[in-house]
Design a protein around this motif. Structure first.
Motif, mmCIF file in Angstrom:
data_model
loop_
_atom_site.group_PDB
_atom_site.id
_atom_site.type_symbol
_atom_site.label_atom_id
_atom_site.label_comp_id
_atom_site.label_asym_id
_atom_site.label_seq_id
_atom_site.Cartn_x
_atom_site.Cartn_y
_atom_site.Cartn_z
ATOM 1 N N ASP A 13 -8.344 -13.558 -8.005
ATOM 2 C CA ASP A 13 -7.379 -14.440 -7.348
ATOM 3 C C ASP A 13 -6.329 -13.677 -6.542
ATOM 4 N N VAL A 14 -6.512 -12.368 -6.420
ATOM 5 C CA VAL A 14 -5.497 -11.548 -5.758
ATOM 6 C C VAL A 14 -5.923 -11.229 -4.324
ATOM 7 N N PRO A 15 -5.181 -11.766 -3.342
ATOM 8 C CA PRO A 15 -5.491 -11.422 -1.950
ATOM 9 C C PRO A 15 -4.904 -10.061 -1.582
ATOM 10 N N VAL A 16 -5.616 -9.349 -0.735
ATOM 11 C CA VAL A 16 -5.175 -8.041 -0.254
ATOM 12 C C VAL A 16 -5.392 -8.003 1.258
ATOM 13 N N TYR A 96 -0.015 -3.807 -11.228
ATOM 14 C CA TYR A 96 0.086 -4.236 -9.826
ATOM 15 C C TYR A 96 -0.516 -5.608 -9.606
ATOM 16 N N TYR A 97 -1.771 -5.772 -10.005
ATOM 17 C CA TYR A 97 -2.514 -6.969 -9.628
ATOM 18 C C TYR A 97 -2.460 -8.092 -10.665
ATOM 19 N N ALA A 98 -2.558 -7.769 -11.933
ATOM 20 C CA ALA A 98 -2.521 -8.821 -12.960
ATOM 21 C C ALA A 98 -1.089 -9.266 -13.238
ATOM 22 N N ASP A 99 -0.169 -8.302 -13.299
ATOM 23 C CA ASP A 99 1.228 -8.625 -13.602
ATOM 24 C C ASP A 99 2.038 -8.925 -12.339
ATOM 25 N N GLY A 100 1.478 -8.638 -11.173
ATOM 26 C CA GLY A 100 2.140 -8.973 -9.914
ATOM 27 C C GLY A 100 3.224 -8.023 -9.455
ATOM 28 N N GLU A 101 3.214 -6.769 -9.935
ATOM 29 C CA GLU A 101 4.237 -5.815 -9.514
ATOM 30 C C GLU A 101 4.069 -5.376 -8.055
ATOM 31 N N LEU A 102 2.898 -5.565 -7.500
ATOM 32 C CA LEU A 102 2.615 -5.143 -6.128
ATOM 33 C C LEU A 102 2.008 -6.322 -5.387
ATOM 34 N N ASP A 103 2.491 -6.566 -4.195
ATOM 35 C CA ASP A 103 1.919 -7.628 -3.370
ATOM 36 C C ASP A 103 1.269 -6.992 -2.148
ATOM 37 N N ASP A 104 -0.021 -6.744 -2.239
ATOM 38 C CA ASP A 104 -0.777 -6.151 -1.135
ATOM 39 C C ASP A 104 -1.279 -7.204 -0.152
ATOM 40 N N SER A 105 -0.801 -8.434 -0.290
ATOM 41 C CA SER A 105 -1.229 -9.491 0.630
ATOM 42 C C SER A 105 -0.359 -9.552 1.880
ATOM 43 N N VAL A 106 0.739 -8.820 1.876
ATOM 44 C CA VAL A 106 1.678 -8.861 2.993
ATOM 45 C C VAL A 106 1.041 -8.241 4.235
ATOM 46 N N VAL A 107 1.027 -9.006 5.318
ATOM 47 C CA VAL A 107 0.535 -8.503 6.603
ATOM 48 C C VAL A 107 1.723 -7.900 7.342
ATOM 49 N N ARG A 108 1.590 -6.643 7.663
ATOM 50 C CA ARG A 108 2.682 -5.918 8.316
ATOM 51 C C ARG A 108 2.341 -5.672 9.790
ATOM 52 N N PRO A 109 3.348 -5.643 10.656
ATOM 53 C CA PRO A 109 3.096 -5.433 12.088
ATOM 54 C C PRO A 109 2.958 -3.966 12.488
ATOM 55 N N THR A 110 3.002 -3.060 11.539
ATOM 56 C CA THR A 110 3.120 -1.638 11.818
ATOM 57 C C THR A 110 1.988 -1.085 12.684
ATOM 58 N N VAL A 111 0.750 -1.433 12.387
ATOM 59 C CA VAL A 111 -0.375 -0.907 13.179
ATOM 60 C C VAL A 111 -0.222 -1.336 14.628
ATOM 61 N N SER A 112 0.085 -2.591 14.849
ATOM 62 C CA SER A 112 0.270 -3.103 16.218
ATOM 63 C C SER A 112 1.431 -2.399 16.912
ATOM 64 N N GLU A 113 2.524 -2.236 16.199
ATOM 65 C CA GLU A 113 3.708 -1.606 16.786
ATOM 66 C C GLU A 113 3.452 -0.146 17.156
ATOM 67 N N LEU A 114 2.742 0.571 16.312
ATOM 68 C CA LEU A 114 2.502 1.992 16.566
ATOM 69 C C LEU A 114 1.378 2.246 17.552
ATOM 70 N N LEU A 115 0.327 1.447 17.488
ATOM 71 C CA LEU A 115 -0.863 1.723 18.286
ATOM 72 C C LEU A 115 -1.002 0.821 19.512
ATOM 73 N N GLY A 116 -0.214 -0.245 19.571
ATOM 74 C CA GLY A 116 -0.308 -1.150 20.709
ATOM 75 C C GLY A 116 -1.564 -2.007 20.699
ATOM 76 N N ARG A 117 -2.141 -2.181 19.550
ATOM 77 C CA ARG A 117 -3.321 -3.045 19.386
ATOM 78 C C ARG A 117 -3.310 -3.602 17.979
ATOM 79 N N GLU A 118 -4.044 -4.682 17.788
ATOM 80 C CA GLU A 118 -4.131 -5.299 16.465
ATOM 81 C C GLU A 118 -4.982 -4.425 15.535
ATOM 82 N N PRO A 119 -4.680 -4.445 14.240
ATOM 83 C CA PRO A 119 -5.553 -3.745 13.300
ATOM 84 C C PRO A 119 -6.914 -4.434 13.236
ATOM 85 N N ARG A 120 -7.917 -3.668 12.872
ATOM 86 C CA ARG A 120 -9.266 -4.220 12.777
ATOM 87 C C ARG A 120 -9.377 -5.122 11.551
ATOM 88 N N THR A 121 -10.131 -6.192 11.708
ATOM 89 C CA THR A 121 -10.326 -7.141 10.612
ATOM 90 C C THR A 121 -11.376 -6.609 9.643
#
Length: 134
Positions: A13-16, A96-121
């Protein structure tokens, strides 16, 4: 359905927001070759949060095969990891995943900002590596 058509994974149930290793390498090369990034750190992500079942669906489409996802219970996941993964990593995965200490579902703009293109899906990654699944 044959056993090889079933894909099992922990934390069903954990999105990444999976990031393509190609994008990691491109960001690393970019920041290492530009002195303006010296001493800075960046959080990067892929473009979409996907649960394990979502990733299996993408693989099924790309491969043109029928695949079925089966999530593992926490007890099953821990049992499979034991002996193959150091205990401190297993404990961290569960924090991280069962207790929820880490949320790896967050989409960050960093790749786009640094590379000038969208990250690969994930679908683009799967298409590029489809031959590895045969």
């Amino acid at each position: 359905m044959a056993a090889s058509d079933v894909v099992e994974a922990a934390f069903p149930d954990v999105p990444v927001a999976m990031i393509d290793p190609y994008d990691i390498a491109a960001v690393a090369a970019h920041v290492l070759l530009d002195e303006g990034h010296f001493g800075r750190t960046y959080a990067i992500s892929g473009p979409e949060p996907l649960r394990p079942a979502d990733r299996v669906d993408v693989l099924a489409r790309v491969l043109g095969r029928e695949l079925r996802f089966q999530g593992l219970s926490h007890a099953e996941a821990r049992a499979r990891m034991e002996g193959a993964v150091p205990t401190q990593y297993i404990d961290a995965f569960f924090r991280y995943y069962a207790d929820g200490e880490l949320d790896d579902s967050v989409v960050r703009p960093t790749v786009s900002e640094l590379l000038g293109r969208e990250p690969r899906t994930f679908g683009q990654w799967a298409t590029a590596h489809a031959g590895a699944f045969s």
